[in-house]
Design an enzyme around this catalytic site. Structure first.
Site, mmCIF file in Angstrom:
data_model
loop_
_atom_site.group_PDB
_atom_site.id
_atom_site.type_symbol
_atom_site.label_atom_id
_atom_site.label_comp_id
_atom_site.label_asym_id
_atom_site.label_seq_id
_atom_site.Cartn_x
_atom_site.Cartn_y
_atom_site.Cartn_z
ATOM 1 N N TYR A 46 0.397 -1.428 -0.073
ATOM 2 C CA TYR A 46 0.416 -0.073 -0.285
ATOM 3 C C TYR A 46 0.522 1.289 0.108
ATOM 4 O O TYR A 46 0.421 2.139 -0.958
ATOM 5 C CB TYR A 46 -0.791 -0.135 1.581
ATOM 6 C CG TYR A 46 -1.690 1.124 1.135
ATOM 7 C CD1 TYR A 46 -2.488 1.690 0.187
ATOM 8 C CD2 TYR A 46 -1.450 2.327 2.227
ATOM 9 C CE1 TYR A 46 -3.314 3.042 0.501
ATOM 10 C CE2 TYR A 46 -1.918 3.170 2.480
ATOM 11 C CZ TYR A 46 -2.714 3.807 1.506
ATOM 12 O OH TYR A 46 -3.785 5.064 1.689
ATOM 13 N N PRO B 288 2.009 14.877 2.431
ATOM 14 C CA PRO B 288 0.899 14.265 2.720
ATOM 15 C C PRO B 288 0.880 12.719 2.392
ATOM 16 O O PRO B 288 0.730 12.696 1.311
ATOM 17 C CB PRO B 288 -0.416 15.172 1.938
ATOM 18 C CG PRO B 288 -0.207 15.811 0.671
ATOM 19 C CD PRO B 288 1.280 15.602 1.254
ATOM 20 N N THR B 289 0.283 11.868 3.025
ATOM 21 C CA THR B 289 0.382 10.585 3.002
ATOM 22 C C THR B 289 -0.721 9.619 4.051
ATOM 23 O O THR B 289 -1.002 10.809 4.771
ATOM 24 C CB THR B 289 1.674 9.883 3.018
ATOM 25 O OG1 THR B 289 2.186 10.345 4.422
ATOM 26 C CG2 THR B 289 2.972 9.859 2.207
ATOM 27 N N GLN C 103 -3.953 18.631 3.499
ATOM 28 C CA GLN C 103 -4.516 18.049 2.525
ATOM 29 C C GLN C 103 -5.595 17.652 2.566
ATOM 30 O O GLN C 103 -5.909 17.516 2.899
ATOM 31 C CB GLN C 103 -3.183 17.160 2.321
ATOM 32 C CG GLN C 103 -3.718 16.736 0.578
ATOM 33 C CD GLN C 103 -4.913 15.691 0.836
ATOM 34 O OE1 GLN C 103 -5.419 14.749 1.436
ATOM 35 N NE2 GLN C 103 -5.957 15.574 0.494
ATOM 36 N N TYR D 148 -9.034 17.215 -0.073
ATOM 37 C CA TYR D 148 -10.027 16.769 -1.195
ATOM 38 C C TYR D 148 -11.510 17.185 -1.551
ATOM 39 O O TYR D 148 -11.852 18.300 -0.001
ATOM 40 C CB TYR D 148 -10.651 15.340 -1.472
ATOM 41 C CG TYR D 148 -8.648 14.479 -1.501
ATOM 42 C CD1 TYR D 148 -9.081 14.807 -2.875
ATOM 43 C CD2 TYR D 148 -8.660 13.397 -0.804
ATOM 44 C CE1 TYR D 148 -7.267 13.436 -2.691
ATOM 45 C CE2 TYR D 148 -7.851 13.164 -0.159
ATOM 46 C CZ TYR D 148 -6.616 13.024 -1.830
ATOM 47 O OH TYR D 148 -5.751 12.583 -1.829
ATOM 48 N N THR E 78 -5.154 18.763 -3.444
ATOM 49 C CA THR E 78 -5.024 17.679 -4.462
ATOM 50 C C THR E 78 -6.430 16.867 -4.961
ATOM 51 O O THR E 78 -7.399 17.241 -5.757
ATOM 52 C CB THR E 78 -4.854 16.474 -3.507
ATOM 53 O OG1 THR E 78 -3.859 16.629 -2.765
ATOM 54 C CG2 THR E 78 -4.345 15.316 -4.915
ATOM 55 N N LYS F 89 -2.397 20.776 -5.355
ATOM 56 C CA LYS F 89 -1.111 19.609 -5.472
ATOM 57 C C LYS F 89 -1.527 18.202 -6.797
ATOM 58 O O LYS F 89 -2.810 18.184 -6.789
ATOM 59 C CB LYS F 89 -0.537 18.196 -4.503
ATOM 60 C CG LYS F 89 0.120 17.782 -4.834
ATOM 61 C CD LYS F 89 -0.256 16.999 -2.832
ATOM 62 C CE LYS F 89 1.132 16.057 -3.035
ATOM 63 N NZ LYS F 89 0.053 14.713 -4.073
ATOM 64 N N ARG G 173 14.985 11.072 -2.472
ATOM 65 C CA ARG G 173 15.661 10.029 -1.927
ATOM 66 C C ARG G 173 17.239 10.689 -1.208
ATOM 67 O O ARG G 173 18.235 9.596 -0.325
ATOM 68 C CB ARG G 173 16.062 8.335 -2.759
ATOM 69 C CG ARG G 173 14.709 8.294 -3.034
ATOM 70 C CD ARG G 173 13.902 7.425 -2.094
ATOM 71 N NE ARG G 173 12.702 7.041 -2.344
ATOM 72 C CZ ARG G 173 11.730 7.814 -2.531
ATOM 73 N NH1 ARG G 173 11.662 8.613 -2.402
ATOM 74 N NH2 ARG G 173 10.213 6.179 -2.897
ATOM 75 N N GLY H 139 7.473 12.163 0.783
ATOM 76 C CA GLY H 139 6.998 11.261 1.304
ATOM 77 C C GLY H 139 7.036 9.572 2.093
ATOM 78 O O GLY H 139 7.338 9.784 3.345
#
Length: 337
Positions: A24, A77-78, A127, A129, A155, A211, A270, A289
């Site tokens: 996931y 945002p995660t 964040q 929707y 988003t 975003k 990274r 993220g």
């Protein structure tokens, strides 16, 4: 085990997480072409270091929408941090607070936006929707304002959920968000248009970032609708497979915007050299993220803080080796595409 870079944390997190949870977090859509491209583009771009510069000290400080930051690195945002740690986003924000940068809380978080704010001692963005039931959106906006969030990150690249085949194979069902009585992705507003941006802009005094923009054309329209910032993003490769990476899209968007709003980018970061490359191509800061989730999985808040400190120290070293004592010294001439 000593974790000396983000890759070490990634391997350790995969060993610790349940396979469905790992998929996931780590997975993308369809054939994961865009997921891989997000990383590959950074490997492709080369640096053109300058020599004989005084790099006794290298200053990584900056601002984002006027908020002072110790580094040009923001937490993206995660969702569902409780899969990585029992305290979820509350533990994450403690680590981000140690590092002193901004955390962007997801509207589909496993801890409520109020709980996250209570645990935080660092600036927060929220964040959002837009939902079919507009009262849900209005309620979230007001709660974010009352709780002290400093900006809204809308988003816009999820009119429908991407085809995430790892989750289908695992029969993975995302846990309900703590911000809703009922959390159902089918409630996302599929008919979202630029008119909704105007409506949203009228509802909140908070700065608004969009975003999910990947083209100069949409960036110009966003400016016309009064946005304060653009986050160039393909949703971590989780939506349209085959879409260009944020870093690939960044130069044309920077050129089109021409300094009229702040521009950020995410996807595949990274290393500190990745941050340097993004800044050279015009980003004000980057959003990170998945690595935050890996740090959270392995060492909780200390892991989150260490991920951010690793990126900051790697960026500072890269600046020194490239002859850039300040962020303003990082220009497009530093990179070869």
């Amino acid at each position: 085990m000593s974790h000396v870079n983000i890759q070490d944390y990634e391997k350790a997190a995969q060993a610790l997480l349940e396979p469905a949870y790992w998929d996931y977090y780590a997975g993308g859509s369809d054939d994961e072409i865009t997921l891989r491209a997000n990383r590959a583009i950074f490997d492709h771009i080369r640096l053109r270091p300058r020599i004989l510069k005084d790099v006794t000290t290298c200053d990584t400080t900056t601002t984002a929408l006027g908020t002072p930051l110790p580094m040009p690195i923001i937490v993206a945002p995660t969702a569902c941090h409780n899969l990585a740690h029992p305290e979820g986003e509350c533990e994450t924000v403690r680590g981000v607070s140690q590092a002193g940068t901004i955390m962007t809380a997801s509207s589909v978080s496993s801890r409520s936006l109020e709980e996250i704010a209570e645990a935080a001692s660092t600036p927060l963005w929220f964040q959002l929707y837009i939902y079919q039931d507009r009262s849900i959106t209005i309620n979230l906006l007001e709660r974010a304002r009352q709780t002290g969030y400093r900006a809204i990150v809308l988003t816009v690249d999820v009119p429908r959920l991407g085809n995430r085949e790892r989750d289908l194979r695992n029969n993975f069902k995302r846990l309900d968000s703590a911000n809703f009585v009922v959390n159902d992705v089918t409630q996302l507003r599929r008919s979202l248009t630029w008119k909704d941006i105007t409506w949203l802009r009228s509802l909140t005094p908070l700065p608004l970032l969009i975003k999910g923009i990947l083209t100069a054309e949409d960036a110009i329209i966003a400016l016309e609708h009064g946005v304060d910032g653009i986050i160039v993003s393909n949703h971590g490769g989780r939506q349209l497979d085959g879409a260009i990476s944020g870093l690939e899209a960044l130069p044309e968007i920077v050129e089109a915007v021409a300094g009229r709003c702040e521009i950020y980018v995410d996807g595949g970061i990274r290393r500190g050299t990745d941050v340097l490359k993004a800044l050279a191509l015009g980003a004000r800061a980057v959003l990170v993220g998945r690595p935050i989730l890996w740090g959270l999985t392995v060492k909780g808040q200390d892991g989150v803080n260490h991920i951010l400190e690793l990126l900051k120290s790697e960026l500072e070293l890269a600046m020194a080796l490239c002859g850039c004592p300040t962020l303003n010294d990082i220009t497009p001439s530093l990179v070869k595409l």
